[in-house]
Design a protein around this motif. Sequence first.
Motif, PDB file in Angstrom:
ATOM      1  N   TRP A 180       0.834  -1.205   0.000  1.00  0.00           N
ATOM      2  CA  TRP A 180       0.000   0.000   0.000  1.00  0.00           C
ATOM      3  C   TRP A 180       0.871   1.258   0.000  1.00  0.00           C
ATOM      4  CZ3 TRP A 180      -4.293   2.223  -1.153  1.00  0.00           C
ATOM      5  CH2 TRP A 180      -4.676   3.426  -0.540  1.00  0.00           C
ATOM      6  N   ARG A 181       1.923   1.263   0.791  1.00  0.00           N
ATOM      7  CA  ARG A 181       2.819   2.430   0.816  1.00  0.00           C
ATOM      8  C   ARG A 181       3.511   2.623  -0.532  1.00  0.00           C
ATOM      9  NH1 ARG A 181       3.796   0.680   6.181  1.00  0.00           N
ATOM     10  NH2 ARG A 181       5.672  -0.486   5.569  1.00  0.00           N
ATOM     11  N   ALA A 182       3.916   1.525  -1.149  1.00  0.00           N
ATOM     12  CA  ALA A 182       4.580   1.623  -2.455  1.00  0.00           C
ATOM     13  C   ALA A 182       3.619   2.139  -3.518  1.00  0.00           C
ATOM     14  CB  ALA A 182       5.121   0.253  -2.864  1.00  0.00           C
ATOM     15  N   ILE A 183       2.366   1.728  -3.448  1.00  0.00           N
ATOM     16  CA  ILE A 183       1.348   2.208  -4.396  1.00  0.00           C
ATOM     17  C   ILE A 183       1.118   3.698  -4.220  1.00  0.00           C
ATOM     18  CG2 ILE A 183      -1.109   2.086  -4.969  1.00  0.00           C
ATOM     19  CD1 ILE A 183      -0.956  -0.927  -4.262  1.00  0.00           C
ATOM     20  N   ARG A 184       1.022   4.138  -2.960  1.00  0.00           N
ATOM     21  CA  ARG A 184       0.808   5.565  -2.691  1.00  0.00           C
ATOM     22  C   ARG A 184       2.021   6.401  -3.129  1.00  0.00           C
ATOM     23  NH1 ARG A 184      -3.161   7.003  -3.612  1.00  0.00           N
ATOM     24  NH2 ARG A 184      -3.303   4.995  -4.594  1.00  0.00           N
ATOM     25  N   GLU A 185       3.218   5.896  -2.885  1.00  0.00           N
ATOM     26  CA  GLU A 185       4.429   6.599  -3.313  1.00  0.00           C
ATOM     27  C   GLU A 185       4.432   6.788  -4.828  1.00  0.00           C
ATOM     28  OE1 GLU A 185       7.702   4.277  -1.969  1.00  0.00           O
ATOM     29  OE2 GLU A 185       7.326   4.668   0.165  1.00  0.00           O
ATOM     30  N   ALA A 186       4.054   5.737  -5.543  1.00  0.00           N
ATOM     31  CA  ALA A 186       4.027   5.808  -7.002  1.00  0.00           C
ATOM     32  C   ALA A 186       2.980   6.819  -7.476  1.00  0.00           C
ATOM     33  CB  ALA A 186       3.723   4.427  -7.584  1.00  0.00           C
ATOM     34  N   ALA A 187       1.828   6.835  -6.806  1.00  0.00           N
ATOM     35  CA  ALA A 187       0.767   7.769  -7.189  1.00  0.00           C
ATOM     36  C   ALA A 187       1.217   9.219  -6.984  1.00  0.00           C
ATOM     37  CB  ALA A 187      -0.498   7.483  -6.388  1.00  0.00           C
ATOM     38  N   GLU A 188       1.903   9.466  -5.891  1.00  0.00           N
ATOM     39  CA  GLU A 188       2.374  10.820  -5.604  1.00  0.00           C
ATOM     40  C   GLU A 188       3.508  11.234  -6.550  1.00  0.00           C
ATOM     41  OE1 GLU A 188       3.494  10.805  -1.525  1.00  0.00           O
ATOM     42  OE2 GLU A 188       1.461  10.384  -0.797  1.00  0.00           O
ATOM     43  N   HIS A 189       4.327  10.270  -6.936  1.00  0.00           N
ATOM     44  CA  HIS A 189       5.494  10.557  -7.776  1.00  0.00           C
ATOM     45  C   HIS A 189       5.117  10.671  -9.255  1.00  0.00           C
ATOM     46  CE1 HIS A 189       9.732  11.108  -7.833  1.00  0.00           C
ATOM     47  NE2 HIS A 189       9.998  10.054  -8.566  1.00  0.00           N
ATOM     48  N   GLY A 190       4.069   9.937  -9.657  1.00  0.00           N
ATOM     49  CA  GLY A 190       3.676   9.916 -11.057  1.00  0.00           C
ATOM     50  C   GLY A 190       4.122   8.664 -11.792  1.00  0.00           C
ATOM     51  N   TRP A 191       5.007   7.907 -11.180  1.00  0.00           N
ATOM     52  CA  TRP A 191       5.446   6.630 -11.735  1.00  0.00           C
ATOM     53  C   TRP A 191       6.020   5.776 -10.601  1.00  0.00           C
ATOM     54  CZ3 TRP A 191       8.124  11.211 -12.875  1.00  0.00           C
ATOM     55  CH2 TRP A 191       9.416  11.320 -12.339  1.00  0.00           C
ATOM     56  N   ALA A 192       6.116   4.470 -10.860  1.00  0.00           N
ATOM     57  CA  ALA A 192       6.676   3.536  -9.890  1.00  0.00           C
ATOM     58  C   ALA A 192       8.041   3.067 -10.373  1.00  0.00           C
ATOM     59  CB  ALA A 192       5.748   2.335  -9.707  1.00  0.00           C
ATOM     60  N   GLU A 193       8.903   2.732  -9.417  1.00  0.00           N
ATOM     61  CA  GLU A 193      10.240   2.239  -9.744  1.00  0.00           C
ATOM     62  C   GLU A 193      10.482   0.898  -9.046  1.00  0.00           C
ATOM     63  OE1 GLU A 193      13.171   5.121  -8.662  1.00  0.00           O
ATOM     64  OE2 GLU A 193      12.226   6.758  -9.806  1.00  0.00           O
ATOM     65  N   SER A 194      11.242   0.063  -9.710  1.00  0.00           N
ATOM     66  CA  SER A 194      11.670  -1.208  -9.127  1.00  0.00           C
ATOM     67  C   SER A 194      13.152  -1.379  -9.424  1.00  0.00           C
ATOM     68  CB  SER A 194      10.875  -2.370  -9.718  1.00  0.00           C
ATOM     69  OG  SER A 194      11.353  -3.609  -9.235  1.00  0.00           O
ATOM     70  N   HIS A 195      13.949  -1.556  -8.376  1.00  0.00           N
ATOM     71  CA  HIS A 195      15.401  -1.660  -8.518  1.00  0.00           C
ATOM     72  C   HIS A 195      15.846  -3.081  -8.194  1.00  0.00           C
ATOM     73  CE1 HIS A 195      15.986   2.847  -8.495  1.00  0.00           C
ATOM     74  NE2 HIS A 195      14.782   2.736  -7.972  1.00  0.00           N
ATOM     75  N   GLU A 196      15.986  -3.905  -9.212  1.00  0.00           N
ATOM     76  CA  GLU A 196      16.459  -5.289  -9.056  1.00  0.00           C
ATOM     77  C   GLU A 196      15.556  -6.118  -8.147  1.00  0.00           C
ATOM     78  OE1 GLU A 196      20.917  -5.908  -9.299  1.00  0.00           O
ATOM     79  OE2 GLU A 196      20.844  -4.010  -8.200  1.00  0.00           O
ATOM     80  N   GLU A 197      14.304  -5.730  -7.995  1.00  0.00           N
ATOM     81  CA  GLU A 197      13.407  -6.457  -7.093  1.00  0.00           C
ATOM     82  C   GLU A 197      12.796  -7.680  -7.748  1.00  0.00           C
ATOM     83  OE1 GLU A 197      10.807  -3.852  -4.644  1.00  0.00           O
ATOM     84  OE2 GLU A 197      11.761  -2.222  -5.757  1.00  0.00           O
ATOM     85  N   PHE A 198      12.621  -7.626  -9.060  1.00  0.00           N
ATOM     86  CA  PHE A 198      12.038  -8.748  -9.788  1.00  0.00           C
ATOM     87  C   PHE A 198      13.117  -9.628 -10.408  1.00  0.00           C
ATOM     88  CE2 PHE A 198      10.306 -10.207 -14.009  1.00  0.00           C
ATOM     89  CZ  PHE A 198       9.552 -11.249 -13.498  1.00  0.00           C
ATOM     90  N   GLU A 199      14.159  -8.992 -10.915  1.00  0.00           N
ATOM     91  CA  GLU A 199      15.226  -9.722 -11.587  1.00  0.00           C
ATOM     92  C   GLU A 199      16.564  -9.048 -11.283  1.00  0.00           C
ATOM     93  OE1 GLU A 199      16.260 -11.165 -16.163  1.00  0.00           O
ATOM     94  OE2 GLU A 199      14.335 -10.242 -15.680  1.00  0.00           O
ATOM     95  N   PRO A 200      17.554  -9.792 -10.804  1.00  0.00           N
ATOM     96  CA  PRO A 200      18.848  -9.186 -10.484  1.00  0.00           C
ATOM     97  C   PRO A 200      19.443  -8.460 -11.695  1.00  0.00           C
ATOM     98  CG  PRO A 200      18.739 -11.418  -9.636  1.00  0.00           C
ATOM     99  CD  PRO A 200      17.528 -11.232 -10.497  1.00  0.00           C
ATOM    100  N   GLY A 201      19.936  -7.265 -11.442  1.00  0.00           N
ATOM    101  CA  GLY A 201      20.574  -6.503 -12.495  1.00  0.00           C
ATOM    102  C   GLY A 201      19.633  -5.714 -13.377  1.00  0.00           C
ATOM    103  N   VAL A 202      18.324  -5.864 -13.159  1.00  0.00           N
ATOM    104  CA  VAL A 202      17.330  -5.202 -14.007  1.00  0.00           C
ATOM    105  C   VAL A 202      16.492  -4.238 -13.176  1.00  0.00           C
ATOM    106  CG1 VAL A 202      15.325  -5.520 -15.522  1.00  0.00           C
ATOM    107  CG2 VAL A 202      17.219  -7.154 -15.582  1.00  0.00           C
ATOM    108  N   ALA A 203      16.269  -3.057 -13.712  1.00  0.00           N
ATOM    109  CA  ALA A 203      15.422  -2.056 -13.064  1.00  0.00           C
ATOM    110  C   ALA A 203      14.246  -1.718 -13.981  1.00  0.00           C
ATOM    111  CB  ALA A 203      16.226  -0.795 -12.752  1.00  0.00           C
TER     112      ALA A 203
END
Length: 263
Positions: A180-203
Amino acid sequence: MHNGYGLGRDVALLEALASDEAVHTDGLGVTAVARLTGREKSQVSRALRALADAGLVERDEDTLVYRLGWRLFSLAARGTDSRLTAVAEPVLHRLAAATEETVHLCVLRDDALLTARTVSGHSFRTTGWEGRRAPLPCTSAGRVLLSDATPDELFVRFGAVEDLVPDYPRSRVRTVPQLWRAIREAAEHGWAESHEEFEPGVAGVSAPVRDFRGRVVAALNVSGPVTRLDGRFDEVGRATAAAAAAVSAELGWTPGSRPGHHR
């Protein structure tokens, strides 16, 4: 059967019920619709009743106001998926060229995201993604696709499990409150970011695509090696958000409208 003139008058009534005034007041009465369309109240009343019988508008029995109806939204939504891909295609190509990275069009399917279309600024990486499913919590696109969810809806969807993504140890989102916090952060920022969370070395960076109702129906995602995206997240985020807004506009979304307003 309606002749062209009658159909045109019905469309004028529907446009009145889609106007800013109707949105702000949560519907319009017969008098207001007559004023906006320049027609007699008795004619408007009969026409609205006929449209209500067809399911194209609905009448609130308590307030006696009319709103756009379920059947109209159903008909429009039925064509959204095919139109979404067609509308997004040129935007995906422009975004891939601008960022020189791989761009995905992602949609929500059950409890996962599905990659519906992939375009790459690097031709050797265009295959292998379309039709692939991925978890929602640990991907930037997944967090964007859940933008409309309330905390209660997230708990219903994911349950009270201790770890939402046990197979993805790098994910910073592991619980529903963290999601929920990550969703709200993305809404406030205008986009969401993922840093190697799904696949190592990939953002990844993702932004929401909204339909004519303001509901999130897809996510535009830009993915690439952390070594190339590092230091470019704001630049790529702004480009992705602008591209998603362009697709949303083609689907009828007007910025500033209230998402999910229609019942």
